[in-house]
Design a protein around this motif. Sequence first.
Motif, short mmCIF file in Angstrom:
data_model
loop_
_atom_site.label_atom_id
_atom_site.label_comp_id
_atom_site.label_asym_id
_atom_site.label_seq_id
_atom_site.Cartn_x
_atom_site.Cartn_y
_atom_site.Cartn_z
N THR A 220 -13.34 6.15 -3.56
CA THR A 220 -12.91 5.91 -2.18
C THR A 220 -12.28 4.53 -2.03
O THR A 220 -11.19 4.38 -1.46
N LEU A 221 -12.94 3.52 -2.55
CA LEU A 221 -12.41 2.15 -2.46
C LEU A 221 -11.14 1.99 -3.29
O LEU A 221 -10.21 1.29 -2.89
N ARG B 72 -8.85 4.23 -3.85
CA ARG B 72 -7.73 4.80 -3.10
C ARG B 72 -7.28 3.86 -1.98
O ARG B 72 -6.08 3.72 -1.73
N GLU B 73 -8.25 3.24 -1.31
CA GLU B 73 -7.90 2.32 -0.23
C GLU B 73 -7.10 1.12 -0.75
O GLU B 73 -6.15 0.66 -0.10
N SER C 124 -3.51 2.35 -2.27
CA SER C 124 -2.56 2.71 -1.21
C SER C 124 -2.20 1.52 -0.32
O SER C 124 -1.37 1.64 0.56
N ARG D 235 -3.97 0.19 1.92
CA ARG D 235 -4.61 0.14 3.22
C ARG D 235 -5.57 -1.05 3.26
O ARG D 235 -5.81 -1.63 4.31
N ILE D 236 -6.15 -1.38 2.10
CA ILE D 236 -6.78 -2.69 1.92
C ILE D 236 -5.76 -3.52 1.17
O ILE D 236 -5.43 -3.24 0.02
N PHE E 194 -17.84 1.72 5.05
CA PHE E 194 -17.80 2.97 4.29
C PHE E 194 -19.14 3.69 4.23
O PHE E 194 -19.27 4.70 3.54
N ASP F 159 0.12 7.83 0.41
CA ASP F 159 -1.16 8.02 -0.25
C ASP F 159 -1.20 9.40 -0.92
O ASP F 159 -1.64 9.55 -2.06
#
Length: 244
Positions: free
Chosen positions: A20-21, A23-24, A27, A29-30, A45, A132
């Motif tokens: 999950t992290l 991907r963030e 992408s 997003r972070i 999260f 993403d």
Amino acid sequence: MSGGVTKTPAALKGDTAFETLRREIVSCRIRPGATLSEPEVMESFGLGKATCRVALQRLAACGLVQAIPRQGYRVSAVTLKDVEDLFELRLLLEPRAARLAAEAGKCDIGKLERLEEMCRKPRPRDIGNQIDFFLEANRSFHMAIARASGNARLCTMLGGIYDEMGRLVALGFGDRGARPNIEGDHIKLIAAMATGDGDKAEAVARRHVEVFRADVMATVNDSLRSSGVVEALNLVTVLKGAGE
């Protein structure tokens, strides 16, 4: 009885949190340069302390974050030197992986065709982030070929490169709502895999990386300029969105 290792529930939670992290971060997003503290990540999260720590440590091990004493973690910055280095590695490794995969004849052609379609088919705008979705499909396409090469170490190295490459694509294309136009090469790679043509697979993969390199370099440069980022010593650090 299966010869594989059965993971504990705690280990499976760690895998999910890491993915999950990842991907963030990939992408963007972070954003590159953002500071992450364990309490903030746990709250954002819904993670337990041990799970959060394991996920962050794994991200540090693969170079996506850096541990900062008494502060937490900082998402690794992106530089133009990073872009150059990553593409140099791709040019060395990806054509070889494509040749090995084609000659081994073990690619799941149907899977490659489905992933190629996912790369070029726009996702409905109300379902999530377009870039993403593209990044995950594109990574899966190339990793399927890397795995079919039969060289586990080569596959692992390319997996790390594709993660870092994803951030470059997200920086260059994500804010513009666009995707790289690379599907023609995917179709040619699939054809080479289907016929077991190692020479063609290697040549297509090399040209694919070279063309993609020029495209990404142009968009990343535009993104850096529009973000007001300055260049120093040929290393352009992406500071946009960095934690204050």
